[in-house]
Design an enzyme around this catalytic site. Sequence first.
Site, short mmCIF file in Angstrom:
data_model
loop_
_atom_site.label_atom_id
_atom_site.label_comp_id
_atom_site.label_asym_id
_atom_site.label_seq_id
_atom_site.Cartn_x
_atom_site.Cartn_y
_atom_site.Cartn_z
N GLU A 152 1.15 -0.76 0.17
CA GLU A 152 0.69 -0.41 0.04
C GLU A 152 1.17 1.18 0.15
OE1 GLU A 152 0.97 1.65 3.01
OE2 GLU A 152 1.59 -0.23 3.81
N GLU A 175 4.68 -0.55 1.56
CA GLU A 175 4.66 -0.83 -0.32
C GLU A 175 4.93 -2.26 -0.37
OE1 GLU A 175 8.51 0.62 -1.76
OE2 GLU A 175 7.97 2.83 -0.87
#
Length: 351
Positions: A178, A319
């Site tokens: 994310e 991430e």
Amino acid sequence: MATDTRVAWQTPEITPVPAAQEDALRAMIDGKAKPLGSLGQIEVLAVQLGLMRHPEPPRAENAVLMVFAGDHGLTEEGVSQFPSAVTVAMVMTYLAGKACANAFAAATHMDVRVIDAGVAADLPKHPDLIDAKVRKGTANAARQPAMTLEDAALALSRGMELAVAEIHHGADVIALGEMGIGNTSAASLIVHRLAPAPLDQSIGIGAGQDAEGMSKKRAAIEKAAARSAATAPLDVLAEFGGFEIAMMAGAVLGAASRRRPVIVDGFIATAAALVAVRLCPAARDYCVFAHRSAERGHDLALQAMQATPLLDLQLRLGEGTGAILAVPLLRAAARLVTDVASLDDVLQGRL
């Protein structure tokens, strides 16, 4: 299958893993050419993967990282030292192949999908960008619901569809990542309500906060928590969540509906998995928790799902970096089931 009659939302059919097969799988792994229990948590993981795909053998070769990006209106309250524009900049960095997630994915031979779940900007078209935008960021959860129930349901559905599409195209494993300035604040509120856990213990420094910044962050999160008493999972998601968090929750449900493992990254991805598991408890069987984040509150979320993470590297980037690093462990665990000879075959010379 649960239905929320207030919105057009229905959880997918998810089959719990066949628990009755667990003893047989453990016995098979115990009988491999190795000392009993000598591979520790890898053996536990091998059993989990074996149960997911039974009676088919487990596979983890083709792993795909799905990075969901979205912005949060709560940043108006000063919960982050970075502006929302950083979300856009990082999305463009992923698309250029220059982020940490890209480097780690290349090292582990993984594909990366970048999904605009709700970035607060019009992103330029790019062949590697999936446009699934619900809205341009959420509303300020300190003042009003972050999203409507309808938008929460739409984001969940889109996340499910995207994960199922990856599996249809050959993915053995879905890994969650994310990006979204302010999303540790949203995750803290979700964990607070759905674990449940004390609010103060669910709040961490996120992307990096000094004492003054933490004071603002706590005040904003406390204001949001005081505004709504929601405890039902869909309500909590709508009141406090982000579109990227909702789509990750949907991806968990989508992967589980197709009996595929989903690797949950750190604090924010775990908050999303918590939403998914509260919506459909059977989804928990298909979650593999990559690592123990250094972000405060992650332990509480892990405890709420009785999860033991594979790694503890003091990561707190997001991430999907931790999820990527766990992929080789899934591949090894799957191959323990499929490729390693039994001790009997070794001793009898049947190789």
